[in-house]
Design an enzyme around this catalytic site. Structure first.
Site, PDB file in Angstrom:
ATOM      1  N   TYR A   2      21.332  28.204  43.594  1.00 58.98           N
ATOM      2  CA  TYR A   2      21.246  29.088  42.618  1.00 58.98           C
ATOM      3  C   TYR A   2      22.003  28.786  41.469  1.00 58.98           C
ATOM      4  O   TYR A   2      23.013  28.005  41.424  1.00 58.98           O
ATOM      5  CB  TYR A   2      21.410  30.570  42.940  1.00 58.98           C
ATOM      6  CG  TYR A   2      22.631  30.888  43.350  1.00 58.98           C
ATOM      7  CD1 TYR A   2      23.495  31.475  42.267  1.00 58.98           C
ATOM      8  CD2 TYR A   2      23.490  30.701  44.512  1.00 58.98           C
ATOM      9  CE1 TYR A   2      24.943  31.824  42.444  1.00 58.98           C
ATOM     10  CE2 TYR A   2      24.674  31.016  44.835  1.00 58.98           C
ATOM     11  CZ  TYR A   2      25.279  31.656  43.675  1.00 58.98           C
ATOM     12  OH  TYR A   2      26.653  32.078  44.104  1.00 58.98           O
ATOM     13  N   CYS A   3      21.564  28.962  40.474  1.00 57.04           N
ATOM     14  CA  CYS A   3      22.371  28.788  38.938  1.00 57.04           C
ATOM     15  C   CYS A   3      22.305  30.079  38.198  1.00 57.04           C
ATOM     16  O   CYS A   3      22.126  31.360  38.925  1.00 57.04           O
ATOM     17  CB  CYS A   3      21.740  27.854  38.005  1.00 57.04           C
ATOM     18  SG  CYS A   3      20.085  27.931  37.709  1.00 57.04           S
ATOM     19  N   ARG A   4      22.302  30.367  36.858  1.00 53.79           N
ATOM     20  CA  ARG A   4      22.416  31.409  36.034  1.00 53.79           C
ATOM     21  C   ARG A   4      21.190  32.243  36.139  1.00 53.79           C
ATOM     22  O   ARG A   4      20.810  33.090  36.557  1.00 53.79           O
ATOM     23  CB  ARG A   4      22.732  31.251  34.852  1.00 53.79           C
ATOM     24  CG  ARG A   4      23.202  32.644  33.958  1.00 53.79           C
ATOM     25  CD  ARG A   4      23.827  32.295  32.683  1.00 53.79           C
ATOM     26  NE  ARG A   4      22.650  31.527  31.700  1.00 53.79           N
ATOM     27  CZ  ARG A   4      21.696  32.303  31.102  1.00 53.79           C
ATOM     28  NH1 ARG A   4      21.388  33.520  31.314  1.00 53.79           N
ATOM     29  NH2 ARG A   4      20.815  31.660  30.174  1.00 53.79           N
TER      30      ARG A   4
ATOM     31  N   GLY B 159      17.967  29.729  36.867  1.00 54.23           N
ATOM     32  CA  GLY B 159      16.879  29.070  37.364  1.00 54.23           C
ATOM     33  C   GLY B 159      16.687  27.669  37.037  1.00 54.23           C
ATOM     34  O   GLY B 159      16.061  26.971  37.851  1.00 54.23           O
TER      35      GLY B 159
ATOM     36  N   TYR C 172      21.111  33.978  39.289  1.00 53.36           N
ATOM     37  CA  TYR C 172      22.364  34.801  39.663  1.00 53.36           C
ATOM     38  C   TYR C 172      21.848  35.990  38.943  1.00 53.36           C
ATOM     39  O   TYR C 172      22.075  37.153  39.315  1.00 53.36           O
ATOM     40  CB  TYR C 172      23.594  34.374  39.358  1.00 53.36           C
ATOM     41  CG  TYR C 172      24.537  35.249  39.883  1.00 53.36           C
ATOM     42  CD1 TYR C 172      24.807  35.338  41.215  1.00 53.36           C
ATOM     43  CD2 TYR C 172      25.431  36.005  39.166  1.00 53.36           C
ATOM     44  CE1 TYR C 172      25.898  36.278  41.728  1.00 53.36           C
ATOM     45  CE2 TYR C 172      26.468  36.638  39.431  1.00 53.36           C
ATOM     46  CZ  TYR C 172      26.585  36.881  40.713  1.00 53.36           C
ATOM     47  OH  TYR C 172      27.823  37.831  41.505  1.00 53.36           O
TER      48      TYR C 172
END
Length: 123
Positions: free
Chosen positions: A90-92, A94, A119
């Site tokens: 995951y990142c901020r 996608g 996230y």
């Protein structure tokens, strides 16, 4: 030539020439509920590909921080992961995790799960 330089060159060439040939079926985009269920299993690798500052401001419990934007370090760190164990990214929001997932495919990872909405969607 150092291993890091070799990995960077291989990754670059792979993304340049193999991007359209990559089998993206290995990447599964999961809803928050599906992602929570997946990471509750025993044998998974949970990776946050955001920056260290983003990670410090909040992250999913048990996540390993491997910053996708630091490409040399990213490649070095992901080579320490087990390609046969499912990896949850995951990142901020996608975008970075999707790019990271594509890179992991080119490195031989078999089972990759990406958190839909990142996230931001988790919180």
């Amino acid at each position: 030539m150092s291993i890091t330089k070799t990995l960077v060159i291989m990754s670059f060439l792979s993304s340049l020439f193999g991007a359209t040939a990559q089998d993206t079926s290995a990447i599964k985009i999961l809803s928050t509920t599906e992602f929570k269920q997946g990471i509750s299993k025993d044998s998974v690798q949970l990776v946050d590909v955001r920056t260290a500052l983003e990670f410090q401001s909040g992250h999913i419990k048990g996540a390993l921080n491997i910053d996708f934007l630091k490409s040399n370090q990213f490649l070095e760190d992901v080579h320490k992961l087990d390609k046969e164990i499912p990896i949850y990214l995951y990142c901020r929001s996608g975008g970075r995790s999707n790019k990271a997932a594509r890179q992991l495919i080119s490195l031989g990872f078999k089972e990759i799960y990406d958190l839909q909405g990142g996230y931001l969607g988790w919180k």
